[in-house]
Design an enzyme around this catalytic site. Structure first.
Site, mmCIF file in Angstrom:
data_model
loop_
_atom_site.group_PDB
_atom_site.id
_atom_site.type_symbol
_atom_site.label_atom_id
_atom_site.label_comp_id
_atom_site.label_asym_id
_atom_site.label_seq_id
_atom_site.Cartn_x
_atom_site.Cartn_y
_atom_site.Cartn_z
ATOM 1 N N TYR A 142 6.986 -10.130 7.222
ATOM 2 C CA TYR A 142 6.757 -8.708 7.349
ATOM 3 C C TYR A 142 7.181 -8.093 8.834
ATOM 4 O O TYR A 142 7.058 -8.939 9.731
ATOM 5 C CB TYR A 142 5.260 -7.726 7.520
ATOM 6 C CG TYR A 142 4.603 -8.059 5.898
ATOM 7 C CD1 TYR A 142 4.637 -6.903 5.262
ATOM 8 C CD2 TYR A 142 3.937 -9.046 5.327
ATOM 9 C CE1 TYR A 142 4.116 -6.785 3.889
ATOM 10 C CE2 TYR A 142 3.284 -8.832 4.136
ATOM 11 C CZ TYR A 142 3.572 -7.979 3.438
ATOM 12 O OH TYR A 142 2.810 -7.728 1.999
ATOM 13 N N ASP A 196 0.848 -1.187 0.127
ATOM 14 C CA ASP A 196 0.026 0.059 -0.168
ATOM 15 C C ASP A 196 0.939 1.412 -0.069
ATOM 16 O O ASP A 196 1.959 1.220 0.137
ATOM 17 C CB ASP A 196 -0.906 -0.031 1.169
ATOM 18 C CG ASP A 196 -2.190 -0.966 1.111
ATOM 19 O OD1 ASP A 196 -2.378 -1.299 -0.032
ATOM 20 O OD2 ASP A 196 -2.645 -1.443 2.034
#
Lengths: 248, 248
Positions: A113, A54
């Site tokens: 992540y 994003d």
């Protein structure tokens, strides 16, 4: 001459970009890398990324598949592409040949992540784009206790932002760690895949645990509820880094 | 009502500033903090910093003396000033009362700087403004060996940029460490004071040691030579952080 299948590893600071995916009229990472490749090869080039990120999210190891007949030696290719990227915010760090069977999404079986929180009374200006600032003290022990409830194959619907087009909200989390070093709290999560905003919602929920708003053992109920309202908020993209992608 | 002596602690990302010191027609840290204070107190305010930092150099604990009659409670003052700083690049992190005898330079007896090197084949975009990028592998053991030759009270003329106005080039180094974590090498140096560009020249010299261009034991001769040409180059300001200031 046949196209070669080349897998690129890409690191980027997402602060000034509208995410990974190419978009009309927006500056994106994919768009900039394709521009550099098109300039290098003197023809329109498109690539396929392993993972969408994003707006504002960073990556140390995004992967993207390039198909091209290039005769540039593979070990020289990152430097050649970097020379056409007019920024230090995006860097090609590796290039390697892969089989014809390689698929930039389907060949991925695991991703890691990292999410960084800066937990101190005042913002650290050096981390303002790379960590989420939380001034109220976090109970790290409680956050660590909460981790185990996320592990395994579960329906993570409660941790998925609306607007997701995923066919199933079931994902498997292999590992989840909360690591504190000085004033920085790093959340490291590894799974077979992640729903839209999932890491940021899990982090928001862990922050609520660290602030004693949610009890660690209550995580199980939140997951079972499949209710997005029960989980914590979606924290800022700036703390998130796509850290590692594992492929077959 | 008498002026109070208030010591401010200031953290900043120096990337986009012409250093600490106020300058006509340039955006500087001191200038921006004074603007915020002048706006907060509705009158022209000047402050006196403990340490000048150059263009691009960062700080986690710059100190500056403010003299003002303000009735804002001391613990609320950082927030009040930060509200008038229209940036996240500069943050007041503490305010404390000090004696009338406090002098922002003379009361300082020790300072610590950190210099970060990113040592990997390709630049890390997330560290591009906070570390000096060295792609050729560094021999960390050799760099560690070289540290001891810098310790103690010595004439560091060979490690002083021309244009310095210092009365003496003698300084005492209390501690010098080379710490490697993943691909980041941190040089941490503590001394009673530093000459112009001294930390950046010491770092440049240690990098030459790490590249086997200078032997660790040769450092002694470089210091004794008092010849700037014998030491390494002045590395980029972006890796440098004013890390801690100790005062009486």
């Amino acid at each position: 001459m046949e196209d070669k299948n080349i897998l690129l590893t890409i690191a980027y600071d997402g602060t000034n970009y509208f995410g990974w995916q190419r978009q009309e009229n927006e500056i994106t990472i994919q768009g900039e890398v394709e521009k550099a490749l098109s300039s290098l090869f003197n023809q329109d080039i498109t690539i396929r990324g392993a993972s969408r990120t994003d707006t504002g999210v960073h990556a140390l190891c995004q992967l993207a598949l390039l198909k091209h007949k290039t005769t540039i030696p593979i070990e020289r290719l990152p430097l050649a592409i970097n020379a056409h990227l007019n920024t230090k915010e995006i860097v090609i760090t590796n290039a390697t040949y892969v089989d014809d069977s390689f698929h930039p999404q389907n060949s991925v079986y695991k991703k890691t992540y990292q999410y960084k929180i800066y937990n101190a009374p005042f913002l650290n200006p050096l981390m303002r784009n790379y960590a989420y600032f939380v001034h109220k003290s976090l109970d790290i022990q409680k956050m660590k206790e909460a981790c185990k409830y996320f592990l395994g194959e579960k329906d993570f619907k409660a941790f998925c932002a609306s607007g997701s087009t995923a066919k199933t909200t079931v994902r498997e989390i292999y590992d989840l760690q909360v690591i504190k070093q000085d004033d920085t709290v790093t959340i490291e999560i590894t799974g077979n895949g992640f729903l839209y905003n999932m890491v940021r919602i899990i982090t928001g929920t862990l922050i609520d645990v660290g602030h004693n708003k949610i009890k660690p053992e209550h995580i199980e109920n939140i997951i079972l509820s499949k209710d997005r309202q029960k989980a914590g908020k979606t924290v800022s993209p700036c703390g998130l880094v796509l850290y590692k992608i594992y492929y077959k």
